[in-house]
Design a protein around this motif. Structure first.
Motif, PDB file in Angstrom:
ATOM      1  N   ALA A 207      -3.487   1.687   1.158  1.00  0.00           N
ATOM      2  CA  ALA A 207      -4.505   0.663   1.387  1.00  0.00           C
ATOM      3  C   ALA A 207      -5.856   1.364   1.432  1.00  0.00           C
ATOM      4  O   ALA A 207      -6.032   2.346   2.163  1.00  0.00           O
ATOM      5  CB  ALA A 207      -4.243  -0.081   2.692  1.00  0.00           C
ATOM      6  N   LEU A 208      -6.811   0.872   0.659  1.00  0.00           N
ATOM      7  CA  LEU A 208      -8.140   1.470   0.597  1.00  0.00           C
ATOM      8  C   LEU A 208      -9.107   0.634   1.422  1.00  0.00           C
ATOM      9  O   LEU A 208      -9.173  -0.587   1.265  1.00  0.00           O
ATOM     10  CB  LEU A 208      -8.626   1.540  -0.853  1.00  0.00           C
ATOM     11  N   ALA A 209      -9.851   1.300   2.299  1.00  0.00           N
ATOM     12  CA  ALA A 209     -10.868   0.622   3.113  1.00  0.00           C
ATOM     13  C   ALA A 209     -11.967   1.619   3.416  1.00  0.00           C
ATOM     14  O   ALA A 209     -11.709   2.687   3.983  1.00  0.00           O
ATOM     15  CB  ALA A 209     -10.261   0.082   4.412  1.00  0.00           C
ATOM     16  N   GLY A 210     -13.181   1.293   3.014  1.00  0.00           N
ATOM     17  CA  GLY A 210     -14.278   2.231   3.196  1.00  0.00           C
ATOM     18  C   GLY A 210     -14.025   3.496   2.400  1.00  0.00           C
ATOM     19  O   GLY A 210     -13.639   3.450   1.232  1.00  0.00           O
ATOM     20  N   ASP A 211     -14.199   4.626   3.041  1.00  0.00           N
ATOM     21  CA  ASP A 211     -14.004   5.916   2.379  1.00  0.00           C
ATOM     22  C   ASP A 211     -12.621   6.503   2.610  1.00  0.00           C
ATOM     23  O   ASP A 211     -12.388   7.680   2.311  1.00  0.00           O
ATOM     24  CB  ASP A 211     -15.055   6.925   2.872  1.00  0.00           C
ATOM     25  N   LEU A 212     -11.691   5.698   3.136  1.00  0.00           N
ATOM     26  CA  LEU A 212     -10.376   6.223   3.484  1.00  0.00           C
ATOM     27  C   LEU A 212      -9.258   5.495   2.738  1.00  0.00           C
ATOM     28  O   LEU A 212      -9.355   4.287   2.457  1.00  0.00           O
ATOM     29  CB  LEU A 212     -10.134   6.115   4.989  1.00  0.00           C
ATOM     30  N   ALA A 213      -8.206   6.252   2.451  1.00  0.00           N
ATOM     31  CA  ALA A 213      -6.948   5.694   1.960  1.00  0.00           C
ATOM     32  C   ALA A 213      -5.913   5.851   3.063  1.00  0.00           C
ATOM     33  O   ALA A 213      -5.717   6.951   3.585  1.00  0.00           O
ATOM     34  CB  ALA A 213      -6.497   6.422   0.698  1.00  0.00           C
ATOM     35  N   TYR A 214      -5.277   4.757   3.427  1.00  0.00           N
ATOM     36  CA  TYR A 214      -4.261   4.769   4.480  1.00  0.00           C
ATOM     37  C   TYR A 214      -2.891   4.652   3.814  1.00  0.00           C
ATOM     38  O   TYR A 214      -2.645   3.719   3.039  1.00  0.00           O
ATOM     39  CB  TYR A 214      -4.467   3.608   5.449  1.00  0.00           C
ATOM     40  N   VAL A 215      -1.992   5.593   4.133  1.00  0.00           N
ATOM     41  CA  VAL A 215      -0.702   5.595   3.451  1.00  0.00           C
ATOM     42  C   VAL A 215       0.357   6.221   4.355  1.00  0.00           C
ATOM     43  O   VAL A 215       0.081   7.146   5.120  1.00  0.00           O
ATOM     44  CB  VAL A 215      -0.818   6.364   2.101  1.00  0.00           C
ATOM     45  N   GLY A 216       1.576   5.683   4.284  1.00  0.00           N
ATOM     46  CA  GLY A 216       2.673   6.150   5.124  1.00  0.00           C
ATOM     47  C   GLY A 216       3.516   7.205   4.444  1.00  0.00           C
ATOM     48  O   GLY A 216       3.500   7.361   3.217  1.00  0.00           O
ATOM     49  N   TYR A 223      -1.136   8.608   7.286  1.00  0.00           N
ATOM     50  CA  TYR A 223      -2.285   9.437   6.964  1.00  0.00           C
ATOM     51  C   TYR A 223      -3.505   8.592   6.628  1.00  0.00           C
ATOM     52  O   TYR A 223      -3.396   7.549   5.950  1.00  0.00           O
ATOM     53  CB  TYR A 223      -1.986  10.326   5.757  1.00  0.00           C
ATOM     54  N   ALA A 224      -4.655   9.062   7.080  1.00  0.00           N
ATOM     55  CA  ALA A 224      -5.942   8.533   6.641  1.00  0.00           C
ATOM     56  C   ALA A 224      -6.620   9.653   5.860  1.00  0.00           C
ATOM     57  O   ALA A 224      -6.961  10.691   6.434  1.00  0.00           O
ATOM     58  CB  ALA A 224      -6.799   8.088   7.817  1.00  0.00           C
ATOM     59  N   ILE A 225      -6.801   9.445   4.553  1.00  0.00           N
ATOM     60  CA  ILE A 225      -7.258  10.499   3.655  1.00  0.00           C
ATOM     61  C   ILE A 225      -8.609  10.114   3.060  1.00  0.00           C
ATOM     62  O   ILE A 225      -8.784   8.984   2.574  1.00  0.00           O
ATOM     63  CB  ILE A 225      -6.227  10.712   2.523  1.00  0.00           C
ATOM     64  N   ASP A 226      -9.544  11.020   3.096  1.00  0.00           N
ATOM     65  CA  ASP A 226     -10.861  10.786   2.504  1.00  0.00           C
ATOM     66  C   ASP A 226     -10.713  10.670   0.985  1.00  0.00           C
ATOM     67  O   ASP A 226     -10.201  11.588   0.334  1.00  0.00           O
ATOM     68  CB  ASP A 226     -11.804  11.934   2.851  1.00  0.00           C
ATOM     69  N   VAL A 227     -11.143   9.548   0.423  1.00  0.00           N
ATOM     70  CA  VAL A 227     -10.905   9.290  -0.993  1.00  0.00           C
ATOM     71  C   VAL A 227     -11.803  10.106  -1.904  1.00  0.00           C
ATOM     72  O   VAL A 227     -11.545  10.201  -3.115  1.00  0.00           O
ATOM     73  CB  VAL A 227     -11.063   7.788  -1.321  1.00  0.00           C
ATOM     74  N   SER A 229     -12.924  13.489  -1.075  1.00  0.00           N
ATOM     75  CA  SER A 229     -12.593  14.910  -0.979  1.00  0.00           C
ATOM     76  C   SER A 229     -11.100  15.189  -1.056  1.00  0.00           C
ATOM     77  O   SER A 229     -10.687  16.314  -1.359  1.00  0.00           O
ATOM     78  CB  SER A 229     -13.133  15.479   0.332  1.00  0.00           C
ATOM     79  N   GLY A 230     -10.268  14.174  -0.745  1.00  0.00           N
ATOM     80  CA  GLY A 230      -8.835  14.395  -0.670  1.00  0.00           C
ATOM     81  C   GLY A 230      -8.402  15.094   0.603  1.00  0.00           C
ATOM     82  O   GLY A 230      -7.244  15.511   0.733  1.00  0.00           O
ATOM     83  N   LYS A 231      -9.291  15.202   1.572  1.00  0.00           N
ATOM     84  CA  LYS A 231      -8.987  15.871   2.841  1.00  0.00           C
ATOM     85  C   LYS A 231      -8.479  14.863   3.880  1.00  0.00           C
ATOM     86  O   LYS A 231      -8.841  13.681   3.842  1.00  0.00           O
ATOM     87  CB  LYS A 231     -10.223  16.593   3.386  1.00  0.00           C
ATOM     88  N   LEU A 232      -7.677  15.360   4.795  1.00  0.00           N
ATOM     89  CA  LEU A 232      -7.157  14.522   5.866  1.00  0.00           C
ATOM     90  C   LEU A 232      -8.256  14.192   6.864  1.00  0.00           C
ATOM     91  O   LEU A 232      -8.902  15.096   7.399  1.00  0.00           O
ATOM     92  CB  LEU A 232      -6.005  15.233   6.571  1.00  0.00           C
ATOM     93  N   ALA A 233      -8.463  12.900   7.118  1.00  0.00           N
ATOM     94  CA  ALA A 233      -9.419  12.481   8.143  1.00  0.00           C
ATOM     95  C   ALA A 233      -8.733  12.430   9.510  1.00  0.00           C
ATOM     96  O   ALA A 233      -9.265  12.938  10.499  1.00  0.00           O
ATOM     97  CB  ALA A 233     -10.013  11.116   7.782  1.00  0.00           C
ATOM     98  N   TRP A 234      -7.562  11.802   9.563  1.00  0.00           N
ATOM     99  CA  TRP A 234      -6.750  11.796  10.778  1.00  0.00           C
ATOM    100  C   TRP A 234      -5.329  11.375  10.432  1.00  0.00           C
ATOM    101  O   TRP A 234      -5.065  10.901   9.330  1.00  0.00           O
ATOM    102  CB  TRP A 234      -7.331  10.902  11.870  1.00  0.00           C
ATOM    103  N   GLU A 235      -4.406  11.543  11.376  1.00  0.00           N
ATOM    104  CA  GLU A 235      -3.033  11.122  11.172  1.00  0.00           C
ATOM    105  C   GLU A 235      -2.466  10.554  12.457  1.00  0.00           C
ATOM    106  O   GLU A 235      -2.900  10.899  13.558  1.00  0.00           O
ATOM    107  CB  GLU A 235      -2.161  12.294  10.701  1.00  0.00           C
ATOM    108  N   PHE A 236      -1.494   9.657  12.298  1.00  0.00           N
ATOM    109  CA  PHE A 236      -0.761   9.075  13.428  1.00  0.00           C
ATOM    110  C   PHE A 236       0.711   9.372  13.226  1.00  0.00           C
ATOM    111  O   PHE A 236       1.237   9.202  12.120  1.00  0.00           O
ATOM    112  CB  PHE A 236      -0.986   7.570  13.514  1.00  0.00           C
ATOM    113  N   GLN A 237       1.386   9.805  14.282  1.00  0.00           N
ATOM    114  CA  GLN A 237       2.806  10.133  14.205  1.00  0.00           C
ATOM    115  C   GLN A 237       3.603   9.229  15.127  1.00  0.00           C
ATOM    116  O   GLN A 237       3.253   9.058  16.300  1.00  0.00           O
ATOM    117  CB  GLN A 237       3.029  11.598  14.584  1.00  0.00           C
ATOM    118  N   THR A 238       4.677   8.635  14.622  1.00  0.00           N
ATOM    119  CA  THR A 238       5.511   7.774  15.450  1.00  0.00           C
ATOM    120  C   THR A 238       6.214   8.590  16.525  1.00  0.00           C
ATOM    121  O   THR A 238       6.428   9.803  16.385  1.00  0.00           O
ATOM    122  CB  THR A 238       6.576   7.055  14.599  1.00  0.00           C
TER     123      THR A 238
END
Length: 308
Positions: A207-216, A223-227, A229-238
């Protein structure tokens, strides 16, 4: 209610090389079913009976049925008067939305030996006259929406591409399975913009929103990835992923292949055991949705998450 003939998974003999070779085996990794697309007063969807259906949106009365040669679990995309959808028979079809007649069929790769590198689970994205779609033949395809001619394809290192490509501002974003990548490709020529090391299999669509791609990811991370640079912005772990009761994950979040694929039955049943193991770490195979600054997604741990 519109009845269909029957529902089943993709199946084949010698599937993925599992014994016994003579036994027809349902594929545990056929995890999606076709979601309906509503347009032109009709509801369009695929089925495990190998058909693509169009039903009247008000009455449910069958308008037409298009028959393929195998399971249809990809979701259709409807643009104008055309329905685009792939089948496990290795073809992506363009079908007239009114009549149900074929406009064109695009042939992807085949794998008659072990049936591993074949079939569409990915649903197409249609942008500016081009159909973008992933395939289990380990390619991302860009296909002319009017003619079915191939514009380009990107090889994914023998890795399935099961997620639906997300396309924006001339860039195609999509993940891979065994090579564990999240890729950005130039929409015009298929050239690689960046590779993000996802550490584990990725079936989720971004899912693309703003400058981030959110993907499981299968490792239980979102993962929230900067679209750009391709760098990780942040991550959430179950929590299931953090607990990792079967020790399937390495400290960096990559898969412990020895633990994950340790044989139990030494036949095709091991495929189902392996699939279950991802439940224990809360694998995220669903595709996230972003609304008003909140990211929503489901996990195989049985929870629906909302992240601010």
């Amino acid at each position: 209610m519109l009845p269909v003939e029957y529902e089943r998974k993709f199946e084949a003999k010698n599937l993925h090389g599992y014994p016994p070779a003579a036994q027809t085996i349902p594929d545990a990794w056929d995890i999606f079913t076709s979601s309906p697309a509503v347009a032109n007063g009709k509801v369009y969807f695929g089925s495990g009976d190998g058909n693509i259906y169009a039903a009247d949106a008000q009455t449910g009365v069958l308008q037409w049925k298009f028959t393929t040669k195998d399971v249809v679990h990809a979701s259709p995309a409807v643009v104008g008067n055309t329905v685009y959808v792939g089948s496990w028979d290795s073809y992506l079809y363009a079908i007239d939305a009114d009549s149900g007649l074929e406009k064109w069929a695009f042939k992807s790769g085949d794998d008659p030996a072990i049936h591993n590198q074949v079939g569409f689970q990915s649903s197409p994205a249609v942008v500016d006259g081009t159909v973008y779609v992933g395939c289990r033949d380990a390619h991302v395809y860009a296909i002319d929406a009017a003619t079915g001619g191939k514009r380009w394809d990107y090889p994914a290192s023998k890795s399935w591409v099961n997620g639906t490509p997300a396309v924006r501002d001339g860039v195609v974003y999509v993940g891979t399975s065994d090579s564990s990548r999240f890729m950005a490709l130039d929409a015009k020529n298929g050239r690689l913009r960046f590779n993000f090391d996802a550490k584990a299999y990725m079936f989720s669509s971004a899912a693309l929103a703003g400058d981030l791609a959110y993907v499981g990811d299968h490792n239980g991370k979102l993962y929230a990835i900067d679209v750009k640079s391709g760098k990780l912005a942040w991550e959430f772990q179950t929590d299931a992923s953090k607990a990792d009761p079967l020790k399937l994950l390495k400290p960096d979040g990559s898969l412990n292949q020895a633990a994950l694929f340790a044989p139990v039955f030494n036949d095709f049943e091991d495929m189902y055991v392996d699939f279950y193991k991802f439940v224990t770490i809360g694998a995220i195979m669903s595709s996230p949705v972003v609304d008003k600054g909140v990211v929503y997604f489901g996990s195989m741990d049985g929870n629906l998450y909302a992240l601010l």
